[in-house]
Design a protein around this motif. Structure first.
Motif, PDB file in Angstrom:
ATOM      1  N   VAL A  10       0.876  -1.178   0.000  1.00  0.00           N
ATOM      2  CA  VAL A  10       0.000   0.000   0.000  1.00  0.00           C
ATOM      3  C   VAL A  10       0.907   1.220   0.000  1.00  0.00           C
ATOM      4  N   MET A  11       0.656   2.127  -0.925  1.00  0.00           N
ATOM      5  CA  MET A  11       1.506   3.314  -1.050  1.00  0.00           C
ATOM      6  C   MET A  11       0.706   4.589  -0.797  1.00  0.00           C
ATOM      7  N   GLY A  12       1.439   5.620  -0.427  1.00  0.00           N
ATOM      8  CA  GLY A  12       0.913   6.985  -0.413  1.00  0.00           C
ATOM      9  C   GLY A  12       2.025   7.888  -0.912  1.00  0.00           C
ATOM     10  N   LEU A  13       1.745   8.702  -1.892  1.00  0.00           N
ATOM     11  CA  LEU A  13       2.775   9.551  -2.489  1.00  0.00           C
ATOM     12  C   LEU A  13       2.479  11.014  -2.196  1.00  0.00           C
ATOM     13  N   GLU A  14       3.471  11.707  -1.673  1.00  0.00           N
ATOM     14  CA  GLU A  14       3.359  13.140  -1.390  1.00  0.00           C
ATOM     15  C   GLU A  14       4.374  13.853  -2.272  1.00  0.00           C
ATOM     16  N   VAL A  15       3.870  14.680  -3.171  1.00  0.00           N
ATOM     17  CA  VAL A  15       4.738  15.379  -4.121  1.00  0.00           C
ATOM     18  C   VAL A  15       4.705  16.873  -3.831  1.00  0.00           C
ATOM     19  N   HIS A  16       5.891  17.446  -3.668  1.00  0.00           N
ATOM     20  CA  HIS A  16       6.029  18.889  -3.476  1.00  0.00           C
ATOM     21  C   HIS A  16       6.473  19.515  -4.790  1.00  0.00           C
ATOM     22  N   TYR A  38      18.863  31.166   3.301  1.00  0.00           N
ATOM     23  CA  TYR A  38      17.420  31.350   3.427  1.00  0.00           C
ATOM     24  C   TYR A  38      16.781  31.903   2.151  1.00  0.00           C
ATOM     25  N   ASN A  39      17.508  31.913   1.031  1.00  0.00           N
ATOM     26  CA  ASN A  39      16.904  32.382  -0.220  1.00  0.00           C
ATOM     27  C   ASN A  39      15.683  31.558  -0.605  1.00  0.00           C
ATOM     28  N   ARG A  40      15.712  30.263  -0.325  1.00  0.00           N
ATOM     29  CA  ARG A  40      14.603  29.384  -0.701  1.00  0.00           C
ATOM     30  C   ARG A  40      13.437  29.458   0.289  1.00  0.00           C
ATOM     31  N   ALA A  41      13.706  29.954   1.486  1.00  0.00           N
ATOM     32  CA  ALA A  41      12.660  30.016   2.515  1.00  0.00           C
ATOM     33  C   ALA A  41      11.534  30.926   2.060  1.00  0.00           C
ATOM     34  N   GLY A  42      10.329  30.378   1.993  1.00  0.00           N
ATOM     35  CA  GLY A  42       9.177  31.164   1.587  1.00  0.00           C
ATOM     36  C   GLY A  42       8.780  31.001   0.138  1.00  0.00           C
ATOM     37  N   ILE A  43       9.559  30.256  -0.657  1.00  0.00           N
ATOM     38  CA  ILE A  43       9.162  30.016  -2.047  1.00  0.00           C
ATOM     39  C   ILE A  43       7.868  29.201  -2.052  1.00  0.00           C
ATOM     40  N   PRO A  44       6.900  29.548  -2.914  1.00  0.00           N
ATOM     41  CA  PRO A  44       5.608  28.848  -2.905  1.00  0.00           C
ATOM     42  C   PRO A  44       5.739  27.369  -3.272  1.00  0.00           C
ATOM     43  N   LEU A  45       5.068  26.548  -2.497  1.00  0.00           N
ATOM     44  CA  LEU A  45       4.986  25.110  -2.755  1.00  0.00           C
ATOM     45  C   LEU A  45       3.523  24.696  -2.848  1.00  0.00           C
ATOM     46  N   ILE A  46       3.271  23.713  -3.690  1.00  0.00           N
ATOM     47  CA  ILE A  46       2.011  22.979  -3.640  1.00  0.00           C
ATOM     48  C   ILE A  46       2.357  21.549  -3.263  1.00  0.00           C
ATOM     49  N   GLU A  47       1.736  21.041  -2.221  1.00  0.00           N
ATOM     50  CA  GLU A  47       1.926  19.639  -1.840  1.00  0.00           C
ATOM     51  C   GLU A  47       0.696  18.850  -2.289  1.00  0.00           C
ATOM     52  N   ILE A  48       0.921  17.819  -3.074  1.00  0.00           N
ATOM     53  CA  ILE A  48      -0.155  16.987  -3.615  1.00  0.00           C
ATOM     54  C   ILE A  48      -0.054  15.623  -2.960  1.00  0.00           C
ATOM     55  N   VAL A  49      -1.115  15.219  -2.271  1.00  0.00           N
ATOM     56  CA  VAL A  49      -1.107  14.007  -1.454  1.00  0.00           C
ATOM     57  C   VAL A  49      -2.135  13.023  -2.002  1.00  0.00           C
ATOM     58  N   THR A  50      -1.703  11.803  -2.283  1.00  0.00           N
ATOM     59  CA  THR A  50      -2.647  10.789  -2.758  1.00  0.00           C
ATOM     60  C   THR A  50      -3.391  10.158  -1.589  1.00  0.00           C
ATOM     61  N   LYS A  51      -4.528   9.566  -1.892  1.00  0.00           N
ATOM     62  CA  LYS A  51      -5.139   8.629  -0.965  1.00  0.00           C
ATOM     63  C   LYS A  51      -4.327   7.334  -0.999  1.00  0.00           C
ATOM     64  N   PRO A  52      -4.529   6.409  -0.054  1.00  0.00           N
ATOM     65  CA  PRO A  52      -3.787   5.148  -0.112  1.00  0.00           C
ATOM     66  C   PRO A  52      -3.975   4.458  -1.464  1.00  0.00           C
ATOM     67  N   ILE A  53      -2.872   4.095  -2.080  1.00  0.00           N
ATOM     68  CA  ILE A  53      -2.893   3.436  -3.385  1.00  0.00           C
ATOM     69  C   ILE A  53      -2.850   1.931  -3.150  1.00  0.00           C
ATOM     70  N   GLU A  54      -3.977   1.291  -3.403  1.00  0.00           N
ATOM     71  CA  GLU A  54      -4.106  -0.150  -3.178  1.00  0.00           C
ATOM     72  C   GLU A  54      -4.343  -0.855  -4.508  1.00  0.00           C
ATOM     73  N   GLY A  55      -4.111  -2.152  -4.513  1.00  0.00           N
ATOM     74  CA  GLY A  55      -4.474  -2.968  -5.662  1.00  0.00           C
ATOM     75  C   GLY A  55      -3.462  -2.987  -6.786  1.00  0.00           C
ATOM     76  N   ALA A  56      -2.321  -2.340  -6.593  1.00  0.00           N
ATOM     77  CA  ALA A  56      -1.319  -2.337  -7.662  1.00  0.00           C
ATOM     78  C   ALA A  56      -0.490  -3.611  -7.664  1.00  0.00           C
ATOM     79  N   GLY A  57      -0.409  -4.293  -6.509  1.00  0.00           N
ATOM     80  CA  GLY A  57       0.314  -5.552  -6.437  1.00  0.00           C
ATOM     81  C   GLY A  57       1.766  -5.401  -6.846  1.00  0.00           C
ATOM     82  N   ARG A  62      -5.671  15.499  -1.504  1.00  0.00           N
ATOM     83  CA  ARG A  62      -5.663  16.944  -1.343  1.00  0.00           C
ATOM     84  C   ARG A  62      -4.483  17.543  -2.091  1.00  0.00           C
ATOM     85  N   ALA A  63      -4.597  18.828  -2.417  1.00  0.00           N
ATOM     86  CA  ALA A  63      -3.468  19.633  -2.875  1.00  0.00           C
ATOM     87  C   ALA A  63      -3.539  20.930  -2.087  1.00  0.00           C
TER      88      ALA A  63
END
Length: 387
Positions: free
Chosen positions: A20-26, A165-184, A135-136
């Protein structure tokens, strides 16, 4: 440290367990300024030259939301078939790292801007697998630590660390999957295909270059195993900041084998973050993983809620470009090729090149033959990207 000798074979792991996987992409957004201040986001500047009282968290400094960042988040949500919140707000996620100047991250917790979506991805054989999106949400990036004096570039063994700290505050979108089942047994392939398709969507929207090698898009791979015939999820590990498609697949595969070895030997999986090592394809332990309550979330008092009007959302929806899967299906029909042919073109990184060549006046068959023949062979032999 887990080594290859601590693993069971992939086939034996799948014979006993379902992954079972869950992927969080920034995704770092390509805005000109940061998420809550006017500092530049341009890469390559002198360390700590693109900072201000807001992104450094100095007392009395007040943030202001980047409107383009909100618009980009809505674009991503719509492209992922999500519902767009009529009202949402930011929260403070409290934790203490040297590269987090405010000692909290401005993020979204229980009220994300986009939720309940999905992304259909195509596997190598042309089969389509639907990945459900939980969610995103919008947040900001941290600064960057550079550990000096050690052999590995990590803090262990380093003599000192430098903070930018140049990168601190750069906009991010975090995209989170629901549990990924059944891929075997195809779970690692599904993970790779999902991140690849998501990257193509992000690039098509024009909200980020999504260059994984530059950290503009990175994936956390959550994985657990459960014995066949059971419903309860196992304890998960989270392999952090994986930054290539190949590594996403390798990290998932390694963790399947490692979890199976631990469980098969009567051990217990520790809920923790892990580091992926490109050279060996293995992971090693990072830190015990926090739960949401450990971050002591509370609503951000310095920012008003975000309430995008339905008219604005529909205006953004109407302006979305043709999305990658729709485009590929159209080209398969127009060119009269198979899904397998299209997959080979994608794997070679030739699709946009072929389209541009056709737009310049070549016929489709000649353009494909040109890029997928001599040029692809030459690029492969020299280790050069086709473009």
């Amino acid at each position: 440290m887990t080594t290859t000798t601590d693993l069971v074979s992939y086939e034996d792991a799948l014979a006993s367990y379902d992954p079972v996987m869950g992927l969080e992409v920034h995704v770092e957004l390509g805005t000109k300024t940061k998420m809550f201040c006017g500092c530049s986001t341009e890469l390559g500047a002198e360390p700590n030259s693109q900072t201000c009282p807001v992104c450094l968290g100095l007392p009395g400094a007040l943030p202001v939301v980047n409107a383009t960042g909100v618009e980009s988040a809505i674009k991503i949500g719509l492209a992922l078939n999500c519902e767009i919140a009529e009202w949402c707000r930011f929260a403070r996620k409290n934790y203490f790292y040297p590269d987090m100047p405010k000692n909290f991250q401005t993020s979204q917790y229980d009220e994300p801007i986009a939720f309940n979506g999905y992304l259909d991805v195509q596997l190598e054989d042309g089969e389509t697998f639907r990945v459900e999106i939980e969610r995103a949400h919008m947040e900001e990036d941290t600064g960057k630590s550079t550990h000096v004096g050690g052999a590995t570039g990590r803090i262990h063994g380093a003599s000192h660390s430098l903070l930018d700290y140049n990168r601190a505050g750069i906009p991010l979108i975090e995209i989170v999957t629901k549990p990924i089942e059944g891929a075997g047994e195809r779970a690692p392939e599904v993970a790779k295909a999902y991140v690849r398709e998501l990257r193509e969507v992000i690039k098509a929207l024009g909200v980020s270059e999504a260059r994984m090698e530059m950290g503009q898009m990175r994936c956390d791979v959550n994985l657990s195993l459960r014995p066949h015939g059971t419903e309860k999820f196992g304890t998960r590990s989270e392999t952090k900041n994986v930054n290539s498609l190949r590594s996403v697949e390798r990290a998932a595969r390694f963790e399947i084998q490692r979890h199976a070895a631990v469980l098969g030997g009567g051990g217990t999986i520790v809920q923790e973050t892990r580091h992926f090592h490109e050279d060996t394809g293995s992971t090693t332990s990072g830190r015990v993983k926090e739960e949401a309550e450990d971050y002591r979330y509370f609503p951000e008092p310095d920012l008003v809620p975000v309430a995008p009007s339905r008219e604005w959302v529909e205006e953004i929806r109407a302006g979305l470009p043709e999305l990658p899967l729709v485009r590929r299906n159209r080209l398969v029909a127009e060119w009269g090729i198979s899904a397998t042919d299209m997959q080979a073109i994608l794997n070679a990184g030739a699709l946009d090149l072929i389209v541009a060549t056709i737009d310049a006046g070549a016929d489709a068959a000649s353009a494909r033959k040109w890029w997928m023949g001599e040029l692809a062979r030459s690029a492969n032999e020299s280790g050069t990207a086709l473009d």
